[in-house]
Design an enzyme around this catalytic site. Structure first.
Site, PDB file in Angstrom:
ATOM      1  N   TRP A 199       0.833  -1.209   0.000  1.00 62.73           N
ATOM      2  CA  TRP A 199       0.000   0.000   0.000  1.00 62.73           C
ATOM      3  C   TRP A 199       0.869   1.262   0.000  1.00 62.73           C
ATOM      4  O   TRP A 199       0.529   2.266  -0.623  1.00 62.73           O
ATOM      5  CB  TRP A 199      -0.935   0.000   1.208  1.00 62.73           C
ATOM      6  N   TRP A 203     -19.154  20.518   1.297  1.00 57.35           N
ATOM      7  CA  TRP A 203     -18.675  20.483   2.681  1.00 57.35           C
ATOM      8  C   TRP A 203     -19.338  21.574   3.513  1.00 57.35           C
ATOM      9  O   TRP A 203     -19.700  22.635   2.974  1.00 57.35           O
ATOM     10  CB  TRP A 203     -17.157  20.695   2.714  1.00 57.35           C
ATOM     11  N   TRP A 241     -11.815  16.625   3.573  1.00 64.15           N
ATOM     12  CA  TRP A 241     -10.782  15.603   3.796  1.00 64.15           C
ATOM     13  C   TRP A 241      -9.404  16.229   3.931  1.00 64.15           C
ATOM     14  O   TRP A 241      -8.575  15.765   4.717  1.00 64.15           O
ATOM     15  CB  TRP A 241     -10.792  14.575   2.663  1.00 64.15           C
TER      16      TRP A 241
END
Length: 477
Positions: A280, A308, A361
């Site tokens: 990963w 958002w 995020w």
């Protein structure tokens, strides 16, 4: 110093002696070596090391300095423009050129390319090498020659390639220069905070190349056998905790992989699961290299218009571990006190921020960047875009982690919560993950007064989930 016999060895995120490709090549070519570390924060832009990373970096440089001194080499430490300082050192040492190991962050690629071009035009020897990845980002590609955006086919493709062994640095043939340039003191770099929280953070970490290898060896000698199950339980010590050592290069992925093979763990279930996590990390760098916009913008363009609901108050409560959800608060408090967070909990707290609270995020990514000792642009970006549903191999938009369910499943005895949220330590495991459900006499017995000693939930789970799904419906098409 004679120019044809001396090379500058520019250390960056490869703060180790062994499995250091640039170091090995410099020795093989018969150069005497002037080791250099430059703190060039301007080159990093907004992604210069955060507070926790600086503390870890200070200790890593100190350890490297000590290890090099034992070999007879004096590490030259300076702060400022890499371009300018390298030119100064080339003049001071009359060195033939510079060797370094590659980095893959977009701004650094541009900076390094410009330095390499300029120095070569000036007649200097300039070479860069790979010491931080198993494969270069451009070596793994689809059948159409394109970059991967999904992990499983990426890892299958990468796994079909031959694995490179760690590079052996031939210290027996190391040549020491007759003199060394001036070095600034490590303390003058300003990496340590004025307050004492850095000492508290370092209580968890022993920072050295030797410590990195011991940590890897200890993990691969036993705990890795149960990694495929234990890695999900933050209340037990079931992970390697190698991420910061890999990020700063106190150990390399080739060394970790080779060690797993030598300890016959590469093909056990736990070992394969662990090595897929190394995969990963490779995938994160693959994505960052091919999609350099992702630290600032979502990989999936449609998410740039996500609605958002930015709230300074919501962000601050999340950052300080005062959300009213024990597993979330435990994770955020661990992050601030130790500079690290268990990976399962990273997913839980990230999901809570972007879905329950509808905070961007990248706001979460920036807080992690400042608080993590392993703050890595590739992995941090990939992880946060995964949680936000807007990146490579991202979690589906409708996947909203239930903090209570996650807590009960992965911290069933409440050990993790009780360690980091001590005001709840006397609650029974029946209510540790949802104290608002506890009877009054249970709360009183545990010394918990909701709204006073521990907050009520910022938002009810069902309401947060429904609000998130409604928002994601607007952009999912």
């Amino acid at each position: 110093m004679e120019s044809e016999k001396t090379i500058l060895l520019w250390f960056r995120k490869d703060l180790r002696i062994q499995d250091n490709s640039a170091f090995a090549q410099a020795i093989e070519m018969g150069y005497s070596i002037v080791p250099v570390f430059i703190l060039d924060e301007d080159a990093e832009g907004q992604w210069k090391p955060g507070g926790a990373s600086k503390v870890f970096l200070h200790e890593a440089i100190a350890s490297l300095e000590k290890d090099l001194a034992a070999l007879g080499l004096a590490l030259v430490v300076r702060k400022g423009s890499s371009d300018k300082i390298l030119e100064e050192l080339l003049k001071e040492t009359a060195a033939a050129g510079v060797f370094w190991n590659r980095r893959y962050e977009p701004r650094i690629i541009r900076r390094d390319s410009e330095i390499k071009k300029r120095l070569k035009e000036a007649g200097k020897v300039v070479e860069s090498f790979n010491s931080s990845l198993l494969w270069e980002p451009w070596e793994v590609a689809t059948q159409q020659g394109k970059p991967f955006q999904v992990f499983t086919p990426f890892w299958k493709n990468a796994g079909s390639r031959s694995m490179r062994e760690p590079v052996q640095v031939d210290l027996e043939n190391l040549l020491i220069p007759k003199s060394s340039p001036r070095s600034d003191s490590l303390e003058s770099m300003g990496l340590l905070p004025e307050l004492d929280w850095g000492e508290k953070l370092l209580a968890r970490w022993e920072v050295s190349e030797e410590a990195a290898h011991k940590k890897a060896s200890d993990f691969l000698s036993g705990p890795v056998s149960a990694y495929d199950t234990d890695r999900d339980f933050p209340g037990i010590d079931g992970t390697s905790s190698l991420s910061a050592y890999l990020h700063w290069g106190l150990i390399g992925p080739r060394q970790v992989w080779s060690l797993a093979v030598r300890k016959e763990q590469a093909h056990t279930q736990g070992g394969k699961t662990f090595l897929s996590e190394i995969g990963w990390r490779e995938f994160a760098y693959h994505v960052l290299y091919h999609f350099p916009q992702t630290p600032e913008r979502p990989l999936r363009d449609k998410y740039a218009e996500f609605p958002w609901e930015v709230s300074v108050d919501s962000q601050k409560k999340w950052e300080s571990g005062e959300t009213g959800y024990p597993i979330v608060d435990a994770g955020m408090r661990q992050l601030y006190s130790e500079g690290w967070m268990h990976n399962r909990v990273r997913m839980i707290v990230a999901s809570f921020l972007v879905k329950h609270l509808l905070q961007p995020w990248n706001a979460g990514a920036k807080w992690f960047w400042d608080c993590l000792v392993d703050a890595d642009l590739a992995s941090n970006t990939l992880g946060w875009q995964w949680s936000g549903g807007c990146g490579a191999d991202a979690a589906p938009y409708f996947r909203v982690f239930n903090p209570m369910t996650q807590g009960k499943k992965f911290d069933p005895e409440g050990l993790y919560v009780k360690k980091y949220v001590p005001e709840l330590k006397h609650l029974s495991k029946s209510y540790i993950h949802e104290p608002w459900e506890a009877p009054d006499d249970e709360l009183e017995k545990a010394g918990v007064e909701l709204g006073e000693t521990y907050p009520f939930p910022m938002i009810e789970h069902k309401e947060g989930r429904e609000r998130a799904l409604a928002a994601f419906e607007l952009v999912k098409g």
